[in-house]
Scaffold this motif. Structure first.
Motif, short mmCIF file in Angstrom:
data_model
loop_
_atom_site.label_atom_id
_atom_site.label_comp_id
_atom_site.label_asym_id
_atom_site.label_seq_id
_atom_site.Cartn_x
_atom_site.Cartn_y
_atom_site.Cartn_z
N ALA A 93 0.83 -1.17 -0.15
CA ALA A 93 -0.06 -0.10 -0.14
C ALA A 93 0.77 1.19 0.12
O ALA A 93 2.05 1.17 0.37
N GLU A 145 -5.54 11.65 -2.87
CA GLU A 145 -6.82 10.82 -2.47
C GLU A 145 -6.80 9.61 -3.23
O GLU A 145 -7.68 8.74 -3.05
N LYS A 146 -6.35 9.60 -4.41
CA LYS A 146 -6.49 8.74 -5.61
C LYS A 146 -5.18 8.19 -6.00
O LYS A 146 -4.40 9.19 -6.11
N PRO A 147 -4.87 6.99 -6.64
CA PRO A 147 -3.64 6.70 -7.29
C PRO A 147 -3.01 7.73 -8.25
O PRO A 147 -1.84 7.91 -8.02
N TYR A 206 1.45 -2.02 -10.10
CA TYR A 206 0.02 -1.27 -9.61
C TYR A 206 0.04 -0.09 -10.34
O TYR A 206 -1.03 0.18 -10.79
N ALA A 251 -3.55 0.89 -12.05
CA ALA A 251 -4.15 2.11 -11.50
C ALA A 251 -4.17 3.31 -12.39
O ALA A 251 -4.70 4.15 -12.18
N GLU A 277 -5.21 5.50 2.28
CA GLU A 277 -4.71 4.35 2.11
C GLU A 277 -5.00 3.87 0.66
O GLU A 277 -6.14 3.67 0.12
N LEU A 278 -3.93 3.68 -0.10
CA LEU A 278 -4.19 3.32 -1.58
C LEU A 278 -3.39 1.82 -1.46
O LEU A 278 -2.26 1.56 -1.68
N THR A 279 -4.32 0.86 -1.44
CA THR A 279 -3.70 -0.64 -1.52
C THR A 279 -3.69 -1.08 -2.94
O THR A 279 -4.41 -0.78 -3.88
N ASP A 311 -6.57 -2.81 -4.12
CA ASP A 311 -7.79 -2.20 -4.56
C ASP A 311 -7.81 -1.93 -6.02
O ASP A 311 -8.75 -1.44 -6.81
N ALA A 312 -6.41 -1.96 -6.54
CA ALA A 312 -6.37 -1.60 -7.95
C ALA A 312 -6.72 -2.88 -8.64
O ALA A 312 -6.50 -2.95 -10.10
#
Length: 329
Positions: free
Chosen positions: A119, A129-131, A154, A158, A208-210, A213-214
């Protein structure tokens, strides 16, 4: 001076060994001295190795285990390949890369993180806020760490232009403070490290950008050993893996106890944080209908496929090149 009759002395020694054998006691061989290097310092997520030491699981397996401080998966892989550590705790993606690009003779013999913990963390209000917001930003991470290694996959998933992301080299121990003080825009961190990040940034919210999640799904950290050790002494590998998995089970069943045990060996450990990290490990390690540590051939292949898609490997990697499925049934 007392003179010993050699024949009598020999008879006494032989008789003693024979009586011990008849009593069910056999002379014990010296324990095999082995070492394990971690992926990043000494943290609560590593407590199960110390549980296995404290509860005698390694001793019962005739092992004398020393745990060494590591700095990234790439470093752990390098040290194991060079024979400076018998075993290591390292990322599967990094292991595949090392095998495919540099023919590093190291394989995973057990999986701990069956799901990806990778992450990127930033502070709320940082503009991330976002990738896509990572472009033009600085992300701190140890050199050769697993997150840096897998980031291209990633970025592709993403929709990030990875050439616009700048990586700043920092030790794993310094990352929480760097983020909390705003000295970097973001840090690479496994989700198991989130409890520490929250403690070091009181009153601040985390973004948190995991990688999961992508849409990425792959094996992450596990126990590695060199081809030489696996080939020359598979029994040693089996004993280490079995004892470690036993310690892992205990640690996941009772995180508080495990953290308290580790603190005996590393007084700097915060027990509450250590226990919280183990709760995170539990979410990554336990898979329905699968024993702890077991490597599934299909998921191993999907991990290799992911790496091969994100990187141009110099040599193709087969499952048996980077994984050994024999040691956890």
């Amino acid at each position: 001076m007392i003179k010993f009759n050699r024949r009598i002395l020999l008879t006494v020694l032989v008789t003693g060994v024979a009586l011990a054998f008849l009593a069910g006691v056999t002379p014990s061989a010296a324990a095999d001295k082995v070492s394990l290097i971690t992926d990043a310092g000494f943290l609560g997520r590593h407590a199960y190795y110390f549980v296995a030491i404290e509860k005698g699981y390694y001793k019962d397996a005739n092992l004398d285990v020393t745990v060494l401080r590591g700095q990234g998966s790439a470093e752990a892989i390098k040290q194991v390949a060079a024979g400076n550590a018998t075993f290591g705790f390292a990322d599967a993606g990094s292991t595949v890369l090392a095998r495919g690009n540099d023919k590093v003779p190291v394989r995973l013999v057990a999986i701990v993180y069956s799901r990806p913990p990778h992450a990127i963390y930033a502070l709320k209000g940082s503009g991330i806020e976002k990738p896509k917001d990572l472009e033009g930003r600085q992300i701190a991470n140890p050199a050769g760490g697993a997150i840096v290694q897998v980031f291209p996959a990633y970025a592709k998933a993403a929709g990030i232009d990875q050439s616009k992301v700048k990586w700043v080299v920092a030790s794993s121990e310094s990352l929480p403070e760097l983020l909390a003080l705003g000295r970097v825009d973001a840090i690479g961190q496994f989700t198991v490290g989130e409890p520490r990040l929250k403690k070091d940034a009181p009153g601040k919210e985390l973004v948190e950008l995991t990688f999961a999640d992508a849409g990425l799904d792959f094996y992450s950290n596990g126990i590695i050993a060199s081809d030489n050790t696996i080939t020359s002494n598979p029994d040693l590998v089996q004993r280490f893996v079995t004892a470690t998995v036993k310690g892992l089970k205990d640690a996941l069943d009772n995180p508080q106890e495990a953290a308290e045990i580790m603190k005996k060996y590393h007084r700097e450990l915060d027990v509450e944080l250590g226990a919280a990290e183990l709760v995170k490990v539990r979410a990554l390690a336990r898979v329905a209908n699968s024993p702890l540590g077991k490597i599934d051939a299909k998921r191993a292949q999907s991990t290799i496929d992911l790496v091969a898609t994100a990187f141009s490997l110099k040599s193709p990697v087969k499952v048996e090149d980077a994984f050994d499925l024999r040691f956890v049934k």
